[in-house]
Design an enzyme around this catalytic site. Structure first.
Site, PDB file in Angstrom:
ATOM      1  N   TRP A 102       0.808  -1.068   0.022  1.00 32.86           N
ATOM      2  CA  TRP A 102       0.238  -0.075  -0.001  1.00 32.86           C
ATOM      3  C   TRP A 102       0.898   1.260   0.061  1.00 32.86           C
ATOM      4  O   TRP A 102       0.496   2.208  -0.715  1.00 32.86           O
ATOM      5  CB  TRP A 102      -1.050  -0.123   0.992  1.00 32.86           C
ATOM      6  CG  TRP A 102      -2.160  -0.980   0.773  1.00 32.86           C
ATOM      7  CD1 TRP A 102      -2.366  -2.128   1.554  1.00 32.86           C
ATOM      8  CD2 TRP A 102      -3.082  -0.865  -0.382  1.00 32.86           C
ATOM      9  NE1 TRP A 102      -3.427  -3.128   0.944  1.00 32.86           N
ATOM     10  CE2 TRP A 102      -3.778  -2.122  -0.187  1.00 32.86           C
ATOM     11  CE3 TRP A 102      -3.263   0.029  -1.091  1.00 32.86           C
ATOM     12  CZ2 TRP A 102      -4.863  -2.616  -1.011  1.00 32.86           C
ATOM     13  CZ3 TRP A 102      -4.305  -0.437  -2.013  1.00 32.86           C
ATOM     14  CH2 TRP A 102      -5.052  -1.439  -2.085  1.00 32.86           C
ATOM     15  N   ASP A 173      -1.878   6.992   6.104  1.00 33.16           N
ATOM     16  CA  ASP A 173      -3.010   6.211   5.437  1.00 33.16           C
ATOM     17  C   ASP A 173      -3.235   5.287   6.622  1.00 33.16           C
ATOM     18  O   ASP A 173      -2.676   4.078   6.861  1.00 33.16           O
ATOM     19  CB  ASP A 173      -2.448   5.418   4.284  1.00 33.16           C
ATOM     20  CG  ASP A 173      -3.491   4.551   3.777  1.00 33.16           C
ATOM     21  OD1 ASP A 173      -4.581   4.290   4.363  1.00 33.16           O
ATOM     22  OD2 ASP A 173      -2.983   3.972   2.543  1.00 33.16           O
ATOM     23  N   LYS A 197     -13.226  -1.139   6.741  1.00 32.09           N
ATOM     24  CA  LYS A 197     -12.570  -1.998   7.547  1.00 32.09           C
ATOM     25  C   LYS A 197     -13.077  -1.777   8.979  1.00 32.09           C
ATOM     26  O   LYS A 197     -13.720  -2.648   9.387  1.00 32.09           O
ATOM     27  CB  LYS A 197     -10.897  -1.981   7.554  1.00 32.09           C
ATOM     28  CG  LYS A 197     -10.464  -2.394   6.011  1.00 32.09           C
ATOM     29  CD  LYS A 197      -9.085  -1.683   5.751  1.00 32.09           C
ATOM     30  CE  LYS A 197      -8.892  -1.749   4.252  1.00 32.09           C
ATOM     31  NZ  LYS A 197      -8.831  -2.905   3.605  1.00 32.09           N
TER      32      LYS A 197
END
Ligand SMILES: Cc1ncc(COP(=O)(O)O)c(C=O)c1O
Length: 361
Positions: A102, A173, A197
């Site tokens: 990511w 992030d 999530k």
């Protein structure tokens, strides 16, 4: 009670209470005779949700007054572009910490807009993956910001400390770790996170941004990608993903009822420890590739000795009601994602299944 424990990395489990409330209110939101998904985002009904959702989030995360809270569309991936477009300014320099897939996606996107340098990389030289200590990072004093990924959802690598970047704003992030524990928001310039999530339903992205970083964006930045425009319009420049916003609100209220982030933090740490103990005490039947100091509380990847054994494990787990345990396609193996909404009994069931599978194999 639902029939399975779903270990998906995202979209992931949503708390059962939240789903039940959404179900109960689906056809008639608070006596209006309408579903909340059918009302105008500018109407008084939705305004109540907007105000309560932000107030609850501010309380849960103890967000200081000099930070704005934005609820945007486009997923965390959109932030990979919005952050550089809005923060690079005239110097056009930014430092990134690369701890996995990511981080790398964020870096690739930012490189389109300026001088982006990787200041530190995941240490893969030893037996276990490690986040290098900040003493070996090469940060530039004149960078517009430093970006990092506190929890790498695919690799299962997590920071259990906050980098210190002095006057250079820190951008995080937090897609797969937000709301898993208390954090000091004032240590960050921007925190962003996709919803699927720990916030609820996919489609909405949370951005917590310090006032002074709401500034002129690079020439050519699309209107919707400007933090300035989004902040001035309180995330209502265009129609926002209203139903995802509503589910986020129900989730924040649920977290408050559970006792807030301190209570969740203890539960999350306990859940993760149970899984890591099961791996570490398996005599090598299961292995986790991450140094214990940087193991994730949210995503626990592990391997079995052969692909055939992994396939059998996944098949039997599914039959036992333990679903979506397959590792990310880039990583293989097994991954158990155990976000806030995964009950402790789900982890206990997985641990029991792992012991039994190892015993009979
Ligand atoms: C850490 C992290 N960042 C970014 C993303 C991308 O999020 P989205 O698909 O919402 O754009 C994900 C998705 O799983 C993620 O885990």
């Amino acid at each position: 009670m639902r029939k399975v424990y779903n270990f998906s990395a995202g979209p992931a489990m949503v708390a059962e209470e939240v789903l039940q409330q959404a179900q109960a209110e689906m056809l008639d939101w608070q006596g209006t005779g309408m579903s909340i998904m059918e009302v105008s985002h500018r109407g008084s009904e939705f305004k109540q949700i907007v105000e309560q959702t932000e107030a609850d989030l501010r309380e849960l995360m103890n967000i200081p007054n000099n930070y704005q809270v934005l609820f945007l569309a486009g997923g965390a991936t959109t932030q990979f572009a919005m952050v550089p477009l809005n923060l690079l300014g005239t110097q056009k320099k930014a430092d990134y910490i690369d701890t996995g897939i990511w981080s790398q996606k964020a870096i690739a996107e930012a490189k389109r807009y300026g001088d982006v340098r990787v200041a530190a990389q995941l240490d893969e030289s030893g037996k276990l993956l490690r986040i290098p200590s900040q003493s070996v990072w090469s940060l530039r004093d004149d960078a517009a910001y430093v970006h990092y990924t506190p929890n790498e959802t695919i690799g299962g690598v997590e920071f259990h400390w906050i980098p210190q970047t002095g006057h250079v704003p820190l951008v995080a992030d937090m897609s797969s770790t937000i709301l898993s524990r208390p954090i000091d928001v004032s240590a960050f310039g921007i925190i962003y996170a996709g919803a699927q999530k720990n916030i609820g339903q996919a489609g909405i992205t949370l951005v917590i941004i310090r006032d002074d970083l709401i500034q002129e964006s690079l020439p050519g930045t699309p209107t919707l990608y400007k933090y300035q425009v989004q902040a001035e319009n309180k995330s209502f420049y265009n129609t926002p993903p209203t139903y995802s916003w509503y589910i986020a609100g129900l989730t924040f209220a649920w977290i408050k009822r559970l006792g807030g982030l301190e209570a969740l933090s203890q539960r999350n740490q306990r859940k993760a420890q149970k899984l890591y103990d099961a791996i570490d005490n398996s005599d090598g039947f299961y292995t986790n590739p991450v140094d214990p100091e940087c193991r994730s509380w949210m995503n626990v990847p592990f391997n079995l000795k052969t692909d055939d054994l992994t396939a059998l494990f996944l098949e039997d787990a599914k039959k036992a009601g333990l679903t979506n345990l397959k590792g990310h396609k880039l990583a293989g193996g097994v991954r158990a994602s155990i976000y806030n909404a995964m009950p402790e009994e789900g982890v206990d069931a997985l641990v029991e299944f792992m012991r039994e599978f190892a015993r009979k194999s």
